[in-house]
Design a protein around this motif. Structure first.
Motif, PDB file in Angstrom:
ATOM      1  N   GLN A  52       0.821  -1.205   0.000  1.00 40.61           N
ATOM      2  CA  GLN A  52       0.000   0.000   0.000  1.00 40.61           C
ATOM      3  C   GLN A  52       0.856   1.257   0.000  1.00 40.61           C
ATOM      4  OE1 GLN A  52      -2.770   0.154   3.222  1.00 40.61           O
ATOM      5  NE2 GLN A  52      -3.921   1.885   2.393  1.00 40.61           N
ATOM      6  N   TYR A  53       1.943   1.250   0.769  1.00 33.28           N
ATOM      7  CA  TYR A  53       2.832   2.417   0.844  1.00 33.28           C
ATOM      8  C   TYR A  53       3.476   2.699  -0.508  1.00 33.28           C
ATOM      9  CZ  TYR A  53       6.229   5.640   2.891  1.00 33.28           C
ATOM     10  OH  TYR A  53       6.975   6.756   3.205  1.00 33.28           O
ATOM     11  N   ASN A  54       3.726   1.647  -1.307  1.00 29.98           N
ATOM     12  CA  ASN A  54       4.394   1.811  -2.597  1.00 29.98           C
ATOM     13  C   ASN A  54       3.419   1.848  -3.768  1.00 29.98           C
ATOM     14  OD1 ASN A  54       7.583   1.560  -2.273  1.00 29.98           O
ATOM     15  ND2 ASN A  54       6.638   0.221  -0.742  1.00 29.98           N
ATOM     16  N   GLY A  55       2.142   2.050  -3.498  1.00 31.71           N
ATOM     17  CA  GLY A  55       1.185   2.262  -4.566  1.00 31.71           C
ATOM     18  C   GLY A  55       0.505   1.025  -5.103  1.00 31.71           C
ATOM     19  N   TYR A  56       0.619  -0.099  -4.414  1.00 31.55           N
ATOM     20  CA  TYR A  56      -0.037  -1.331  -4.838  1.00 31.55           C
ATOM     21  C   TYR A  56      -1.097  -1.729  -3.812  1.00 31.55           C
ATOM     22  CZ  TYR A  56       3.970  -1.770  -7.997  1.00 31.55           C
ATOM     23  OH  TYR A  56       4.919  -1.539  -8.951  1.00 31.55           O
ATOM     24  N   SER A  57      -2.125  -2.377  -4.265  1.00 34.38           N
ATOM     25  CA  SER A  57      -3.169  -2.861  -3.365  1.00 34.38           C
ATOM     26  C   SER A  57      -2.979  -4.354  -3.132  1.00 34.38           C
ATOM     27  CB  SER A  57      -4.555  -2.608  -3.964  1.00 34.38           C
ATOM     28  OG  SER A  57      -4.789  -1.227  -4.108  1.00 34.38           O
ATOM     29  N   PHE A  58      -3.193  -4.763  -1.892  1.00 33.89           N
ATOM     30  CA  PHE A  58      -3.130  -6.194  -1.601  1.00 33.89           C
ATOM     31  C   PHE A  58      -4.294  -6.871  -2.321  1.00 33.89           C
ATOM     32  CE2 PHE A  58      -3.371 -10.058   0.970  1.00 33.89           C
ATOM     33  CZ  PHE A  58      -2.012 -10.367   1.094  1.00 33.89           C
ATOM     34  N   PRO A  59      -4.041  -7.926  -3.083  1.00 31.78           N
ATOM     35  CA  PRO A  59      -5.089  -8.534  -3.915  1.00 31.78           C
ATOM     36  C   PRO A  59      -6.320  -8.945  -3.118  1.00 31.78           C
ATOM     37  CG  PRO A  59      -2.940  -9.451  -4.452  1.00 31.78           C
ATOM     38  CD  PRO A  59      -2.755  -8.629  -3.221  1.00 31.78           C
ATOM     39  N   LYS A  60      -7.486  -8.612  -3.649  1.00 31.43           N
ATOM     40  CA  LYS A  60      -8.760  -9.075  -3.064  1.00 31.43           C
ATOM     41  C   LYS A  60      -9.101 -10.394  -3.738  1.00 31.43           C
ATOM     42  CE  LYS A  60     -10.588  -4.511  -1.947  1.00 31.43           C
ATOM     43  NZ  LYS A  60      -9.371  -3.731  -2.252  1.00 31.43           N
ATOM     44  N   ALA A  61      -8.455 -11.454  -3.236  1.00 33.00           N
ATOM     45  CA  ALA A  61      -8.614 -12.774  -3.852  1.00 33.00           C
ATOM     46  C   ALA A  61      -8.322 -13.835  -2.807  1.00 33.00           C
ATOM     47  CB  ALA A  61      -7.665 -12.919  -5.036  1.00 33.00           C
ATOM     48  N   ASP A  62      -8.593 -15.056  -3.171  1.00 34.19           N
ATOM     49  CA  ASP A  62      -8.250 -16.195  -2.325  1.00 34.19           C
ATOM     50  C   ASP A  62      -6.785 -16.542  -2.613  1.00 34.19           C
ATOM     51  OD1 ASP A  62      -9.418 -17.948  -0.362  1.00 34.19           O
ATOM     52  OD2 ASP A  62      -9.053 -19.578  -1.773  1.00 34.19           O
ATOM     53  N   ILE A  63      -5.905 -16.214  -1.689  1.00 35.66           N
ATOM     54  CA  ILE A  63      -4.463 -16.386  -1.900  1.00 35.66           C
ATOM     55  C   ILE A  63      -3.991 -17.621  -1.140  1.00 35.66           C
ATOM     56  CG2 ILE A  63      -2.189 -15.337  -1.668  1.00 35.66           C
ATOM     57  CD1 ILE A  63      -3.577 -12.612  -1.551  1.00 35.66           C
ATOM     58  N   THR A  64      -3.422 -18.549  -1.869  1.00 35.29           N
ATOM     59  CA  THR A  64      -2.828 -19.733  -1.250  1.00 35.29           C
ATOM     60  C   THR A  64      -1.333 -19.720  -1.500  1.00 35.29           C
ATOM     61  OG1 THR A  64      -4.858 -21.012  -1.626  1.00 35.29           O
ATOM     62  CG2 THR A  64      -2.853 -22.256  -1.136  1.00 35.29           C
ATOM     63  N   VAL A  65      -0.573 -19.758  -0.413  1.00 34.79           N
ATOM     64  CA  VAL A  65       0.886 -19.739  -0.502  1.00 34.79           C
ATOM     65  C   VAL A  65       1.421 -21.035   0.085  1.00 34.79           C
ATOM     66  CG1 VAL A  65       3.016 -18.585   0.219  1.00 34.79           C
ATOM     67  CG2 VAL A  65       0.973 -17.225  -0.292  1.00 34.79           C
ATOM     68  N   ASN A  66       2.275 -21.699  -0.660  1.00 35.99           N
ATOM     69  CA  ASN A  66       2.911 -22.927  -0.175  1.00 35.99           C
ATOM     70  C   ASN A  66       4.421 -22.746  -0.180  1.00 35.99           C
ATOM     71  OD1 ASN A  66       3.134 -25.702   0.650  1.00 35.99           O
ATOM     72  ND2 ASN A  66       3.814 -26.157  -1.435  1.00 35.99           N
ATOM     73  N   LEU A  67       5.049 -23.093   0.942  1.00 35.70           N
ATOM     74  CA  LEU A  67       6.503 -23.035   1.061  1.00 35.70           C
ATOM     75  C   LEU A  67       7.037 -24.451   0.947  1.00 35.70           C
ATOM     76  CD1 LEU A  67       6.691 -20.636   4.163  1.00 35.70           C
ATOM     77  CD2 LEU A  67       6.591 -20.012   1.749  1.00 35.70           C
ATOM     78  N   ALA A  68       7.555 -24.787  -0.210  1.00 35.21           N
ATOM     79  CA  ALA A  68       8.024 -26.154  -0.461  1.00 35.21           C
ATOM     80  C   ALA A  68       9.549 -26.232  -0.296  1.00 35.21           C
ATOM     81  CB  ALA A  68       7.638 -26.576  -1.873  1.00 35.21           C
ATOM     82  N   PRO A  69      10.055 -27.304   0.313  1.00 39.80           N
ATOM     83  CA  PRO A  69       9.353 -28.512   0.769  1.00 39.80           C
ATOM     84  C   PRO A  69       8.491 -28.244   2.000  1.00 39.80           C
ATOM     85  CG  PRO A  69      11.678 -28.617   1.390  1.00 39.80           C
ATOM     86  CD  PRO A  69      11.526 -27.406   0.535  1.00 39.80           C
ATOM     87  N   ALA A  70       7.268 -28.748   1.971  1.00 37.36           N
ATOM     88  CA  ALA A  70       6.267 -28.415   2.991  1.00 37.36           C
ATOM     89  C   ALA A  70       6.559 -29.038   4.348  1.00 37.36           C
ATOM     90  CB  ALA A  70       4.886 -28.846   2.508  1.00 37.36           C
TER      91      ALA A  70
END
Length: 513
Positions: A52-70
């Motif tokens: 937000q500070y740098n002019g971008y909006s956090f996505p209004k979506a279902d965000i799934t993040v995976n850190l592999a190897p899990a």
């Protein structure tokens, strides 16, 4: 849309490449999988504020993040930057076709500025081994990471710069450091010198022998006799670090977060002097989040324990195994880690509770029982692992005022280096052995066997002083070093005599009046 970015997880001295997979689908939830700790999970709020500070909006979506190897636990805040880049790329805020060619690490501030991380050097080594083209790190870590050659290392100040670089809107030059030039220029710059020490020639000789063979040493003497003064000058007479040793040492300090900003390689042997209130975990390493302890931070250098009897006895006892094996194995419920800890152990202590037993200028008020109890705070097995035990007395004022400046460290260091070269040649075909202090029992009998006159002298000393079998080995090791300083191919009786004189605490009459 699915996007992958790459970073690294540091566990002990092992670094694992982590693939961050970001998937955006219609919805409003944020899901993080892959065993991220609290710092990783809190990264979502830092990322949202930085965007937000740098002019971008956090996505209004279902965000799934995976850190592999899990199944590998991820710890720390260095995942913020690659997570932010993955989310922005998946949301279509910028286009980049070469995200798979760069490893990215960094912590985000709420304004998008990058904060320094721990372990930049081992991460850079891992990035090169995994054939990544480049590594993006916070600018404070760039000199540390740029030590690794054949890898493009970019130091960035904020999130916006990283986006501009990856999207091709701005060009940045990788940082290049002449590692060898900087390393060798700083190797001989010492603030402390043995020339400042007036008198105490016998103790300086003991330090020279200890440095030449890598031996552990303890000094026993009243307050003000120069124990700490000489100990702090020991690194100035030790052989210079090799590039390999420097890289090992720098990695450990990098993982522990002990490297200063804009630091590249450590060029001088470390000198660690923990306070006597230190805990076992702080000394040997470990904790909820495993980090190296003081004995590992002293790897390839010196660990100095001032006022040794004041340390907790259980804390001292945990050093017995590392002193022998030169590595520490830490096993906990969630992890098992090995840290290297090949260091010279240097200790100092008073001879009694009041400190003045044996001092010619002060009267000791301690009873023999008090002196014995004070000495018993240090166990026999620990003392047996200290090759040189040296008694020291204060230099009278009249001698200090008349004494000429001592021999400079540079001259002592020349003799130490010459002795070490003899040892390197002797052990060149033996893996893991670099100096006399590391010799095994078999090697002692092969390289430090005395002549008949020396055997008789040693037998007499063993019987009269009631020395242990380990003390016998220590004497032979030290005698071998003294012979090397004398450029003698064999261990003679004169070398054994000096080595035996360095077993002060083994005397049966110690503490008696």
């Amino acid at each position: 849309m699915l996007v992958k970015t790459y970073c690294a997880a540091v566990n002990g001295l092992e670094v694992t490449t982590v693939t961050i997979e970001v998937s955006l689908t219609p919805g409003i939830c944020y899901h993080l999988t892959g065993l991220g700790d609290e710092a990783v999970r809190e990264g979502r709020d830092r990322i949202a504020a930085a965007m937000q500070y740098n002019g971008y909006s956090f996505p209004k979506a279902d965000i799934t993040v995976n850190l592999a190897p899990a199944d590998l636990r991820k710890e720390g805040s260095s995942f913020d930057l690659p997570l932010a880049i993955g989310i922005l790329a998946a949301n279509g805020n910028f286009q980049c076709d070469f995200l798979d060619k760069y490893m990215i690490v960094g912590e985000l501030g709420l304004d998008g500025k990058l904060q320094p991380i721990k372990g930049a050097l081992p991460i850079a080594i891992k990035a090169r081994s995994q054939k990544f083209k480049g590594l993006i790190v916070p600018s404070q870590n760039v000199r540390e990471a740029a030590v690794v050659n054949n890898l493009e290392v970019y130091g960035m100040d904020n999130l916006l710069e990283v986006i501009q670089f990856l999207s091709g809107l701005n060009s940045f030059e990788p940082v290049v450091i002449d590692t060898r030039k900087e390393f060798y220029e700083q190797q001989y710059q010492f603030d402390l010198d043995f020339a400042d020490v007036r008198g105490q020639e016998n103790v300086k000789r003991a330090f020279e022998v200890a440095a030449a063979g890598g031996h552990n040493i303890i000094m026993i003497g009243p307050p003000g006799s120069g124990k700490s003064m000489m100990s702090k000058r020991l690194p100035s007479i030790l052989p210079p670090l090799s590039l390999t040793e420097s890289l090992e040492t720098t990695q450990i300090h990098s993982i522990a977060g002990k490297l200063g900003r804009n630091t590249s390689l450590i060029s001088q042997r470390p000198f660690r002097a923990p306070h006597h209130t230190i805990s076992e975990v702080a000394l040997v390493g470990g904790g909820a989040t495993p980090i190296p302890g003081e004995i590992s931070l002293a790897h390839n250098g010196v660990l100095f324990c001032d006022e040794l009897p004041e340390f907790n006895k259980h804390t001292l006892e945990v050093m017995r195994q590392p002193l022998e094996d030169r590595k520490i194995s830490i096993s906990r419920a969630k992890y098992s880690i090995d840290y290297p800890c090949s260091f010279m152990f240097v200790a100092s202590m008073n001879p009694c509770p009041c400190g003045y037993y044996g001092d010619p200028t002060h009267r000791c008020v301690c009873t023999p029982g008090q002196i014995q109890r004070y000495m018993n705070k240090i166990s026999g097995p620990l003392l047996d692992r200290i090759d040189i035990q040296c008694q020291i007395t204060p230099v009278p004022f009249k001698d200090i005022s008349k004494a000429a400046p001592g021999e400079p460290s540079a001259e002592i260091r020349k003799r130490v280096i010459a002795a070490r070269k003899i040892q390197e040649e002797r052990f060149k075909n033996i893996k893991g052995i670099h100096c006399n202090a590391q010799m095994t029992e078999k090697m002692i009998h092969q390289y430090a066997e005395p002549d008949e006159e020396g055997i008789n002298l040693l037998r007499t000393a063993m019987e009269r002083l009631s020395l242990s079998a380990r003390a016998y080995s220590r004497i032979l090791k030290v005698a071998r070093t003294i012979a090397d300083l004398d450029n003698s191919p064999t261990v003679k009786a004169i070398h054994l005599g000096e080595a035996i004189s360095y077993r002060e605490l083994d005397r049966g009459d110690w503490g008696e009046r």
